[in-house]
Design an enzyme around this catalytic site. Structure first.
Site, PDB file in Angstrom:
ATOM      1  N   SER A  91       0.849  -1.183   0.000  1.00  0.00           N
ATOM      2  CA  SER A  91       0.000   0.000   0.000  1.00  0.00           C
ATOM      3  C   SER A  91       0.885   1.234   0.000  1.00  0.00           C
ATOM      4  CB  SER A  91      -0.884   0.009   1.252  1.00  0.00           C
ATOM      5  OG  SER A  91      -1.544   1.248   1.393  1.00  0.00           O
ATOM      6  N   TYR A 132      -1.490   0.481  10.304  1.00  0.00           N
ATOM      7  CA  TYR A 132      -1.727  -0.072   8.962  1.00  0.00           C
ATOM      8  C   TYR A 132      -0.520   0.231   8.072  1.00  0.00           C
ATOM      9  CZ  TYR A 132      -3.554  -0.800   4.293  1.00  0.00           C
ATOM     10  OH  TYR A 132      -3.715  -1.234   2.996  1.00  0.00           O
TER      11      TYR A 132
END
Length: 188
Positions: free
Chosen positions: A90, A103
């Site tokens: 990501s 995250y």
């Protein structure tokens, strides 16, 4: 290749991963290409407000589960001197934004894990991590449904959707396939 076998498992439980691998049909036991597409985005509030249990679940799923699966598959690839491993990362792994604290850290860990494994010089076994952009997935839809106080950058993701700025799952898959098919993927 021409043969593909999707395998579902619960990345938060190593036993689930082991059971899924044990359930593979014999003609799929030799894995040539592993695409690690596991990830949760939980506890996205600011670090002082996020639920620590959400962080633990993300770490177990996004780091422990993925590295465990890679560790289970890598020996057979190394023995055959052939294989591809692609981690779906990501942009949160390299770009800090409010609420992405753990995250983003889990995605950065996977990127670094791929680089470290690649540095071990296994001839013809390639591993990489790719961040295909913000992809319009079910997870994205869930994030856009969160209240602003639970997802500080909500407006950015809503805007991306409204302005057709999200990549399609098909375009992300095409990018991954092209990378794996590229003869330079193994660094040769």
């Amino acid at each position: 290749g021409e043969r593909f076998y999707p395998l579902e498992m619960d990345f938060s439980r190593t036993e689930s991963i082991r059971n899924a691998l044990d359930s593979l049909p014999e003609n799929f036991a030799e894995i040539d290409c592993l695409i690690n597409n596991a990830g949760l985005a939980l506890g996205l509030e600011t670090a002082d407000k996020a639920d620590f249990g959400d962080w633990e679940t993300m770490i177990q799923t996004n780091i422990v589960g993925l590295t465990f699966l890679t560790r289970q598959i890598l020996p057979q690839m190394a023995e055959r001197k052939q294989g591809y491993i692609m981690n779906l990362g990501s942009i949160a792994g390299s770009y800090a934004y409010e609420g992405s604290n753990v995250y983003g850290a889990t995605k950065a860990a996977l990127d670094h894990h791929a680089r470290c494994v690649a540095a071990e010089d296994r001839r013809n076994v390639a591993i990489a991590s790719i961040a295909p952009g913000v992809v319009d997935t079910a997870m994205q839809a869930e994030l856009r449904g969160l209240p602003q106080d639970e997802f500080p950058v909500l407006s950015r993701f809503v805007q991306l959707r409204r302005e057709n700025g999200l990549a399609s799952p098909e375009s992300a898959a095409a990018l991954i396939a092209a990378m794996i098919a590229d003869e330079d993927f193994c660094g040769e």
